[in-house]
Scaffold this active site. Structure first.
Site, PDB file in Angstrom:
ATOM      1  N   GLY A  21      67.043  53.676  53.876  1.00 19.28           N
ATOM      2  CA  GLY A  21      68.319  52.989  54.070  1.00 19.28           C
ATOM      3  C   GLY A  21      69.265  53.286  52.933  1.00 19.28           C
ATOM      4  N   GLY A  22      70.365  52.552  52.899  1.00 18.74           N
ATOM      5  CA  GLY A  22      71.371  52.810  51.884  1.00 18.74           C
ATOM      6  C   GLY A  22      70.881  52.551  50.476  1.00 18.74           C
ATOM      7  N   GLY A  24      67.712  52.936  49.382  1.00 13.92           N
ATOM      8  CA  GLY A  24      66.632  53.805  48.951  1.00 13.92           C
ATOM      9  C   GLY A  24      65.647  54.110  50.062  1.00 13.92           C
ATOM     10  N   VAL A  26      61.474  53.900  51.259  1.00 13.30           N
ATOM     11  CA  VAL A  26      60.212  53.199  51.049  1.00 13.30           C
ATOM     12  C   VAL A  26      59.062  54.088  51.517  1.00 13.30           C
ATOM     13  CG1 VAL A  26      58.843  51.154  51.598  1.00 13.30           C
ATOM     14  CG2 VAL A  26      61.319  50.952  51.320  1.00 13.30           C
ATOM     15  N   LYS A  41      59.187  51.790  46.547  1.00 18.27           N
ATOM     16  CA  LYS A  41      60.596  51.965  46.887  1.00 18.27           C
ATOM     17  C   LYS A  41      61.251  52.910  45.885  1.00 18.27           C
ATOM     18  CE  LYS A  41      64.873  49.915  48.240  1.00 18.27           C
ATOM     19  NZ  LYS A  41      65.500  48.802  48.917  1.00 18.27           N
ATOM     20  N   ASP A 139      70.671  41.041  50.305  1.00 25.23           N
ATOM     21  CA  ASP A 139      70.489  41.944  51.446  1.00 25.23           C
ATOM     22  C   ASP A 139      69.564  41.318  52.488  1.00 25.23           C
ATOM     23  OD1 ASP A 139      71.020  44.230  52.891  1.00 25.23           O
ATOM     24  OD2 ASP A 139      69.480  45.436  51.925  1.00 25.23           O
TER      25      ASP A 139
END
Length: 476
Positions: A21-22, A24, A26, A41, A139
């Site tokens: 995702g934005g 990072g 995983v 992560k 988030d």
């Protein structure tokens, strides 16, 4: 990009990519020392940063991940370790089996209100622990809510949580449809911002679609700022009314965490025991919530004595708490003044050595039965504990202990830190930070200096002198 068998820090063997995702990527990995599976992560470092800005971002990410690692709750995915490799932070967490809430919604569509309420209670517990420790998640969204095989919910991605106070270094991250209006407006964030995101996530779960669903991200952001979502009809009157109140535009108008817990627990099969009295009193109150917006939330509690607001209805302008002449005397040069973000003002000297004096102020509002001064006092105590726990050497950074400061507001502390540059063992940047409280206002003064020798890392006198002037300038 690491390949499938990349060995991180000589210990964590990356096996497969689980998601991206934005913020990072995983990975599923094996901790070869303890012979167990973990989640790793890989934090995404923004493009285009110069070496100094990149080092700042990395140090901040590591420090905040370690702060998040101190959070303990059954609904929090534990952070075990954080390492720096390839000039990039990597966060080591528990590997949780099961599915994310967003995948369950995609597979099954709208979920039963009782199930959604139960998930909401568990995620709320995680957020309350984080807020108690002075951390914001920033988030909360269905993709970050994990459901185990037994149906229990956990909130992940605390590795990018940020300290309270509206500074939100990672405030630009997140998904627009789950970011509170004040975050989209780049206003200070607080616990109410996380609770708004929780409301948007539960709305998505019970309705099968996001509250501000649009085709384009820009349209989503505009809807969050300007429009009210449709009433969630599948949620029923009780849960639906709560979700509408949680999605209020004004943070002060949203229900508090205790009120949300009471409302969710009152739903059948959501809490641990049935309740005879529902928080939502009668359908007429629910209709008022829908018709009037979040203001109707308080109609049910009209007879309750409102807690004390405190001396300050809003935070004073930080640029008016210190004159340019005073700043020049403190920094021993003629600085340039500017507003970097709401609630913050800084005076910068760009000559070498570059240095800056930063002033931040924010006001705490009543929360539940606590008045604004009590909330500020609790926040101050939490910050003091959290900062004291960060004492010691971490990578290139060394943080000193927390000390009390006299004659600055009603209570104040100071902490010094020094961070070596990436390519040096002799020089770096120095910070002396004073945090103080007066009534329901918290203030922070940062005396920041670049290119300082390691032999002379601290200058607490300048920071304390500035903090005394700022605290004394607060309106009486």
């Amino acid at each position: 990009m690491p390949h499938d068998l990349y060995l991180l820090a000589g210990r964590y063997r990356l096996i497969e990519r689980l998601g991206q995702g934005g913020a990072g990527t995983v990975w599923r990995a094996i901790d070869e020392i303890l012979d167990r599976q973990v989640a790793v992560k890989q934090v995404r470092v923004p493009d285009g940063l110069d070496p100094y800005a990149r080092a700042q971002f990395t140090d901040r990410a590591i420090h905040e991940a370690r702060s998040a690692g101190r959070l303990r709750d059954p609904a929090i995915v534990l952070v075990h370790d954080v390492v720096l490799e390839g000039h990039q932070p990597w966060i080591i967490m528990d590997l949780v089996t099961g599915r994310s809430l967003d995948k369950l919604i995609k597979e099954r569509g709208p979920l039963p209100p009782e199930f959604v309420a139960r998930v909401g209670l568990q995620v709320l517990s995680a957020l309350e622990v984080a807020h108690m420790h002075g951390m914001l998640h920033q988030d909360v969204k269905p993709a970050n809510i994990l459901l185990d095989s037994d149906g229990s919910a956990m909130l992940t991605d605390f590795g990018i949580a940020t300290p309270m106070g509206g500074r939100g270094e990672f405030g630009t991250g997140g998904s627009p449809g789950y970011m509170a209006p004040e975050r989209l407006n780049e206003q200070p964030s607080g616990p109410a911002s996380d609770l708004w995101s929780l409301g948007a996530s539960l709305y998505t779960a019970v309705e099968g679609r996001a509250p501000f669903e649009r085709d384009l991200p820009a349209a989503v952001a505009a809807a969050v700022l300007l429009h009210e979502p449709p009433f969630p009809m599948r949620a029923g009157p009780h849960l639906g009314g709560l979700l509408m109140a949680m999605l209020a535009k004004d943070p002060a108008a949203r229900p508090t965490a205790p009120q949300i817990r009471q409302a969710l627990s009152a739903l059948p099969a959501a809490g641990t025991a049935p309740r005879r009295r529902r928080w939502w009193l009668v359908p007429a109150v629910l209709a008022a919530v829908v018709a009037l917006g979040a203001g109707g939330w308080y109609a049910a509690a009209a007879l309750r004595v409102e807690p004390e607001t405190g001396r300050y209805a809003q935070a004073p302008d930080p640029c008016k708490l210190l004159s340019d002449a005073q700043a020049a005397q403190l920094v021993k040069a003629k600085p340039s003044r500017g507003t970097t973000r709401p609630g913050e003002c800084q005076w910068v000297v760009r000559d070498r050595p570059q240095r800056s004096l930063i002033v931040r102020v924010w006001a705490e509002r009543p929360d539940g039965d606590l008045g604004g001064p009590q909330v500020a006092q609790r926040r101050f105590a939490s910050e003091k504990t959290t900062r004291a726990a960060g004492e010691g050497t971490q990578g290139r950074a060394n943080r000193g202990g927390v000390a009390d400061v006299n004659d600055v507001g009603e209570s104040a502390i100071i902490q010094n830190s020094f961070t070596f540059y990436l390519d040096s063992t002799e020089s770096g940047r120095s910070d002396s930070v004073v945090l103080f409280r007066t009534s329901n206002v918290l203030g922070e003064v940062v005396w920041h200096r670049e290119n300082m020798p390691a032999s002379n890392p601290a200058d607490k006198e300048t920071a304390i002198a500035a903090a005394r002037l700022v605290a004394a300038a607060l309106p009486k």
